[in-house]
Enzyme design. Structure first.
Site, mmCIF file in Angstrom:
data_model
loop_
_atom_site.group_PDB
_atom_site.id
_atom_site.type_symbol
_atom_site.label_atom_id
_atom_site.label_comp_id
_atom_site.label_asym_id
_atom_site.label_seq_id
_atom_site.Cartn_x
_atom_site.Cartn_y
_atom_site.Cartn_z
ATOM 1 N N GLU A 172 0.630 -0.900 -0.067
ATOM 2 C CA GLU A 172 0.051 -0.174 -0.372
ATOM 3 C C GLU A 172 1.134 1.287 0.065
ATOM 4 O OE1 GLU A 172 -3.312 0.043 3.013
ATOM 5 O OE2 GLU A 172 -4.003 -1.503 1.787
ATOM 6 N N GLU A 291 -5.647 -8.352 -0.346
ATOM 7 C CA GLU A 291 -6.117 -7.815 0.665
ATOM 8 C C GLU A 291 -7.418 -7.563 0.623
ATOM 9 O OE1 GLU A 291 -4.673 -5.226 3.531
ATOM 10 O OE2 GLU A 291 -2.907 -5.190 2.569
HETATM 11 O O1 AHR Z 1 -4.699 -5.770 7.187
HETATM 12 C C1 AHR Z 1 -5.207 -5.020 7.891
HETATM 13 C C2 AHR Z 1 -4.596 -3.546 7.195
HETATM 14 O O2 AHR Z 1 -5.040 -2.977 5.682
HETATM 15 C C3 AHR Z 1 -2.836 -4.017 6.523
HETATM 16 O O3 AHR Z 1 -2.086 -3.807 7.368
HETATM 17 C C4 AHR Z 1 -2.854 -2.894 5.586
HETATM 18 O O4 AHR Z 1 -2.223 -3.579 4.073
HETATM 19 C C5 AHR Z 1 -4.155 -2.909 5.300
HETATM 20 O O5 AHR Z 1 -5.195 -1.087 4.945
#
Ligand code: AHR
Length: 501
Positions: A172, A291
């Site tokens: 990210e 994610e």
């Molecule tokens: O999954 C939780 C968090 O969400 C992770 O650390 C991050 O990559 C995202 O913002």
């Protein structure tokens, strides 16, 4: 209400990459400590891994697990997690305002992954660190021996390299919350040079470059355009992330959110094609959706830790969303979307696996238990491997202010070649009407229902817990096949998984 679906043997989307059903373990909250690892727990093995958790992970048949972060990786020194445990430093984790004991590092995680029968997907730190750390970590993990880092691994007890195939170039990097956030151009250059160095070591590894953290980022989708412009020929996947919430408590909207996911995938797929054309490239880049999940239930309770009001606690409860029945339906629709777009989405990671926005929860010194969302993930992972079918669906839809004509029936189909079966995953989004589904099987000889699982009939806010798990699949009993047509009635707001042979 009626819904008609046609599955034709010749109309397929793609061969599904099994890694579409991966997951994620981050050094965050209790994912690692008192999640996968709890020496002293009644079920802990000789290395301190909870066997009860391992059993549930194996039940889910998770093909790949991303590690060690997440936001955590962007200020992580992987070297802190190697060597004698008693000499490992405690560090302050800037992402989650906690303390990291480093009692679990790459050796322990690799051992856990082997026990969980899953592959590792590793992320390198391109936030506080960069190319040099990435090449050292890769050499430590994948080089057989005879070099500084590989010999250090052997000295630390692991003779053979782990041969990790899938590597994330940071996490990210578009997010202002990320340690070492970069502009698209800064990140594109860094990712390109890091990919070049990593490929110089091993041209066969698969590299994932960061796309947007959500489609709500102000930089979306120029971010993907710029980053891919720098890296297209050096990477295999662009990563996307998306979390779903229902703060407004609006069921219709919540159940329609997967439509935004479809648009997100479609948009980035177009950006990929645009850059491919611009570069006159022959290679393809795919999406690693590494994610995704519902995430909002724990937002308020997490604030004191995240705002530093508790100092720097080690492994506090964080992001411990307790999922309800509504989340089963949303997770079902998300997984269906990935199956329908398995032509471009090759890797997926349910974020996360244990305790942190997870299908598996643990009580410290107590039991492990299944959240409501365990089940749609379980069924997709077990029965969604094979070839995705391009289904024609005819059903009424409804309007929201962000999506038009949201179909009341959400459905995906998979031909599971390994056993010759057909799997259908169905969600009825209608709040009050049952759906009479007629599914035509064109060119298939399947004539009997071998498994029929229903999750339905609960209040939308019904949850599971360590003492009882009321939200669980039941056997359906009204699905039948006559003259190549599967008929089934889906109760209002219900999830269904039907297998045929
Ligand atoms: O999954 C939780 C968090 O969400 C992770 O650390 C991050 O990559 C995202 O913002």
């Amino acid at each position: 209400m009626r819904a008609s679906v046609t599955a034709h043997k010749e109309f397929t989307v793609a061969k599904i990459d099994p890694r579409l059903y991966g997951s994620f373990v981050e050094h965050l909250g209790r994912a690692v400590y008192s999640g996968i690892y709890e020496p002293g727990h009644a079920s802990a093995d000789e290395q301190g891994f909870r066997q009860d958790v391992l059993d549930l992970v194996k039940e889910l048949d998770v093909p790949v697990v991303r590690y060690p972060g997440g936001n955590f990786v962007s200020a992580y020194n992987w070297e802190d997690g190697i060597g004698p445990k008693e000499e490992r430093p405690v560090r302050l984790d800037l992402a989650w305002h906690t303390a990291e004991s480093n009692q679990v590092g790459i050796h322990e995680f690799a051992d856990w992954a082997a026990k969980a029968e899953t592959e590792m997907m590793l992320a390198v730190n391109l936030g506080s660190r960069g190319l040099d750390e990435a090449r050292a970590f890769l050499e430590y993990v994948n080089h057989p021996g005879g070099s500084y880092w590989s010999d250090l691994r052997r000295q630390n007890g692991r003779e053979e390299p782990w041969g990790v195939k899938l590597w994330c170039l940071g996490n990210e990097m578009d997010g202002p919350w990320q340690i070492g956030q970069k502009t698209a151009a800064e990140y594109g250059r860094t990712a390109f040079e890091t990919a070049k160095a990593m490929r110089a070591f091993d041209k066969d590894i698969e590299l994932v470059v960061c796309g947007s953290s959500t489609p709500n980022m102000p930089t979306y989708p120029e971010w993907e355009y710029t980053v891919l412009d720098y890296t297209y020929d050096s990477v295999d996947y662009i990563s996307l992330h998306m979390y779903f919430e229902n703060h407004e408590q609006n069921t219709k909207n919540f159940l329609a959110r997967s439509m935004e996911l479809e648009t997100y995938i479609e948009t980035i797929s177009s950006v990929i094609k645009t850059i491919k054309a611009k570069k006159r490239s022959n290679k393809d880049v795919y999406i690693s959706f590494d994610e995704w999940n519902v995430w909002y239930h724990s937002a308020e309770q997490d604030k004191p830790v995240l705002e530093g009001k508790h100092g720097w606690p080690h492994a506090p409860a964080l992001l411990e969303d307790i999922y309800d029945f509504a989340d089963v339906l949303v997770v079902g629709c998300i997984l269906n979307t990935f199956i329908r777009r398995s032509d471009v989405v090759k890797v997926g990671c349910l974020a996360q696996l244990v305790n942190v926005i997870a299908p598996i929860m643990t009580v410290e010194d107590g039991p492990a238990w299944r959240q409501t969302t365990f089940y749609p993930y379980l069924y997709a992972s077990k029965y969604g491997r094979g070839t995705a079918l391009d289904l024609a669906v005819d059903v009424e839809g409804y309007e929201t202010d962000f999506a038009n004509n949201v179909p009341y029936l959400d459905v995906a189909g998979v031909l599971t070649e390994a056993d010759g079966g057909l799997s259908f995953f169905l969600v009825n989004r209608h709040e009050s009407e049952a759906l009479d589904v007629e599914l035509s099987l064109e060119g298939f000889a399947h004539s009997s229902v071998t498994m029929d699982k229903v999750i339905g009939g609960y209040a939308l806010d019904k949850t599971n817990g360590p003492d009882e798990e009321p939200v669980a699949p039941a056997d359906g009993n009204d699905a039948s096949i006559v003259d190549g047509k599967l008929s089934v009635k889906l109760a209002p707001l219900s999830y269904r998984m039907i297998r045929l042979k």
